[in-house]
Each structure stands twice: as structure tokens, then as C-alpha cells.
Design a protein around this motif. Structure first.
Motif, short mmCIF file in Angstrom:
data_model
loop_
_atom_site.label_atom_id
_atom_site.label_comp_id
_atom_site.label_asym_id
_atom_site.label_seq_id
_atom_site.Cartn_x
_atom_site.Cartn_y
_atom_site.Cartn_z
N VAL A 1 24.26 -64.64 -52.72
CA VAL A 1 23.18 -64.71 -52.98
C VAL A 1 23.28 -65.32 -54.63
N ALA A 2 24.42 -64.82 -54.68
CA ALA A 2 24.78 -65.22 -56.59
C ALA A 2 25.16 -66.23 -56.79
N SER A 3 25.63 -66.70 -56.05
CA SER A 3 26.37 -67.72 -55.47
C SER A 3 25.22 -69.11 -55.32
N GLU A 4 24.28 -68.54 -54.22
CA GLU A 4 23.58 -70.25 -53.98
C GLU A 4 22.62 -69.84 -54.77
N LEU A 5 22.48 -68.54 -55.87
CA LEU A 5 21.18 -69.20 -57.39
C LEU A 5 21.81 -69.89 -58.72
N LEU A 6 23.53 -69.06 -58.49
CA LEU A 6 24.13 -69.97 -59.89
C LEU A 6 24.35 -71.13 -59.27
N ASP A 7 24.59 -71.54 -58.02
CA ASP A 7 24.72 -72.98 -57.95
C ASP A 7 23.78 -74.32 -58.20
N GLU A 8 22.59 -73.75 -58.56
CA GLU A 8 21.06 -74.09 -58.62
C GLU A 8 21.02 -74.79 -60.16
N LEU A 9 22.16 -74.08 -60.67
CA LEU A 9 22.41 -74.42 -62.19
C LEU A 9 23.32 -75.43 -62.34
N ASP A 10 23.74 -76.41 -63.10
CA ASP A 10 24.48 -77.55 -63.14
C ASP A 10 25.40 -77.25 -64.12
N THR A 11 26.56 -76.51 -63.49
CA THR A 11 27.09 -75.58 -64.20
C THR A 11 29.01 -76.07 -64.14
N ALA A 12 29.81 -75.95 -65.27
CA ALA A 12 31.19 -76.35 -64.75
C ALA A 12 31.67 -75.41 -63.76
N ALA A 13 32.65 -75.63 -62.99
CA ALA A 13 33.26 -74.92 -61.20
C ALA A 13 33.71 -73.46 -62.50
N TYR A 14 34.14 -71.99 -62.23
CA TYR A 14 34.11 -71.26 -62.35
C TYR A 14 33.85 -70.23 -61.00
N VAL A 15 34.66 -69.29 -61.38
CA VAL A 15 35.35 -67.55 -59.70
C VAL A 15 34.25 -67.01 -60.11
N LEU A 16 32.99 -66.97 -59.52
CA LEU A 16 32.20 -65.33 -58.78
C LEU A 16 32.84 -64.58 -58.37
N GLU A 17 33.18 -63.31 -59.55
CA GLU A 17 32.89 -62.19 -58.79
C GLU A 17 32.35 -61.12 -59.39
N VAL A 18 31.42 -60.39 -58.06
CA VAL A 18 30.72 -59.57 -57.72
C VAL A 18 31.64 -58.05 -57.70
N THR A 19 31.58 -57.04 -58.76
CA THR A 19 31.90 -56.07 -58.88
C THR A 19 31.26 -54.45 -58.93
N SER A 20 32.42 -53.45 -58.34
CA SER A 20 31.04 -52.18 -59.14
C SER A 20 31.86 -51.91 -60.63
N PRO A 21 30.97 -50.75 -61.44
CA PRO A 21 31.10 -50.14 -62.56
C PRO A 21 32.69 -49.86 -62.70
N GLY A 22 32.89 -49.56 -61.18
CA GLY A 22 34.28 -48.26 -61.38
C GLY A 22 34.52 -47.10 -61.69
N VAL A 23 35.35 -46.51 -61.38
CA VAL A 23 35.22 -44.85 -61.57
C VAL A 23 36.01 -44.64 -63.40
N GLU A 24 36.37 -46.18 -63.84
CA GLU A 24 36.07 -45.46 -65.83
C GLU A 24 35.48 -45.34 -66.31
N ARG A 25 34.11 -46.35 -65.75
CA ARG A 25 32.83 -45.83 -66.98
C ARG A 25 32.65 -45.10 -66.84
N PRO A 26 31.92 -44.88 -68.41
CA PRO A 26 31.91 -43.42 -68.46
C PRO A 26 29.68 -43.34 -68.01
N LEU A 27 29.80 -42.13 -67.99
CA LEU A 27 28.15 -41.80 -66.64
C LEU A 27 27.36 -41.68 -67.97
N THR A 28 26.33 -42.78 -68.50
CA THR A 28 25.64 -42.92 -69.47
C THR A 28 23.89 -42.91 -69.35
N THR A 29 23.70 -43.02 -68.26
CA THR A 29 22.73 -43.09 -67.98
C THR A 29 22.26 -42.04 -66.46
#
Length: 177
Positions: free
Chosen positions: A64-92
Motif C-alpha cells: 500500500v505504501a509503495s503504491e501511494l508513494l509511487d504516485e509522487l514523482d520522487t527520487a529513488a528510495y528504499v521503503l521499510e515498514v517496521t514495528s516500533p520494537g521493544v525498546e520503544r518506551p510506552l508513552t500512551t
């Protein structure tokens, strides 16, 4: 008609572009990091949802992100979708709710630190299952969220005690990997 850019989108542009579709699928964007210094540049989308982030979800969100970002005329990039990981402090309260059943280390406003298993979040409080006393019995302590100055999920290498999980509201649930 807006003039199209050939550079990278801004963090705000990426969030605005992806937020609605991610929410429709059941995920929130926690952060977007754009690293233009790497070659090729990297766009990292940090996301989380109530059901967690598994490989199938990562694949769908990446598509989904790749399709939507492809609509923009941008430079080449690497896309990474990731989770926050366990080191992220719980704040909310949403972070605490999503970490229910996980072991956390909590620092309170009085400077004390407790480690226990997260239970239910009820309004302004969260339950924390603690092992206390000389016999190491489990007790549930209600803690006001506004007294928590830091909370981080702890990595576990062995399955939790079934009674401890039950007290945290996770009966029969296997330990998170």
C-alpha cells in the motif's frame, strides 16, 4: 496543478499520504524517518496496531505504501515498514493496551522501579501483575498512568507463568516471541 518534486517527500507528506490507508487496515503510523544521507535514500514507516504487526501485515502495508508513494514523482528510495520494537518506551494508553500481557519495567514519579506483567488499562490506570512477598506470590497493583515516567517492554526468553498471564487478563495466551 501542483508542481511535482523530484526529491524525497517530507515526513509530513508521507504521514498525510499513508495515514488514512494504514488506519483503514487497522494500523497507526507511529513515526516516519527519512534518511536522505544513505544511498539510495531510505523511507522508514514505523507502524503498530492492536493485533500487532506480523509478516503478512508488513507485506500488505509495504505494498500500500509503495503504491501511494509511487504516485509522487520522487527520487529513488528504499521503503521499510517496521514495528516500533521493544525498546520503544510506552508513552500512551494505546501503547500500554497493546503491550497487555507483556513484561515491563516501569519507573514511577517517586523514582522507584517495578517490573511486572501489564494487565488491563482502565481509564487513567493500568494493572501491573507483580511477584511479591517471601513466597513470590503474584499480586495485581493498580498504577495511575500519570505517575509512570518511563515504561519499557522487557524481552523474555522463557514462557510466563500461566497464573501470572491469567491475572494480566491473558488466560491461555502463549508468550510473545
Amino acid at each position: 496543478m501542483a508542481e511535482r518534486s523530484t526529491g524525497l517527500p517530507s515526513q509530513r507528506q508521507v504521514i498525510e499520504l499513508l495515514d488514512g490507508e494504514f488506519a483503514r487496515i487497522g494500523f497507526d503510523i507511529e513515526n516516519v524517518v527519512i534518511d536522505a544521507a544513505t544511498r539510495p535514500p531510505r523511507i522508514t514507516v514505523v507502524t503498530d496496531g492492536d493485533a500487532g504487526l506480523d509478516l503478512d501485515s508488513v507485506a500488505e502495508l509495504s505494498r500500500v505504501a509503495s503504491e501511494l508513494l509511487d504516485e509522487l514523482d520522487t527520487a529513488a528510495y528504499v521503503l521499510e515498514v517496521t514495528s516500533p520494537g521493544v525498546e520503544r518506551p510506552l508513552t500512551t494508553d494505546k501503547h500500554f493496551r497493546r503491550a497487555r500481557g507483556r513484561k515491563v519495567e516501569v519507573t514511577l514519579s517517586d523514582g522507584s522501579t517495578v517490573t511486572g506483567r501489564l494487565g488491563a488499562v482502565r481509564g487513567p490506570t493500568v494493572d501491573l501483575v507483580l511477584r511479591e512477598g517471601s513466597r513470590g506470590e503474584f499480586t495485581v497493583r493498580e498504577i495511575a498512568l500519570d505517575t509512570i515516567t518511563n515504561a519499557v517492554v522487557q524481552v523474555e526468553f522463557s514462557p510466563p507463568n500461566p497464573h501470572e498471564l491469567e491475572l494480566a487478563g491473558q488466560p491461555g495466551k502463549e508468550a510473545a516471541t
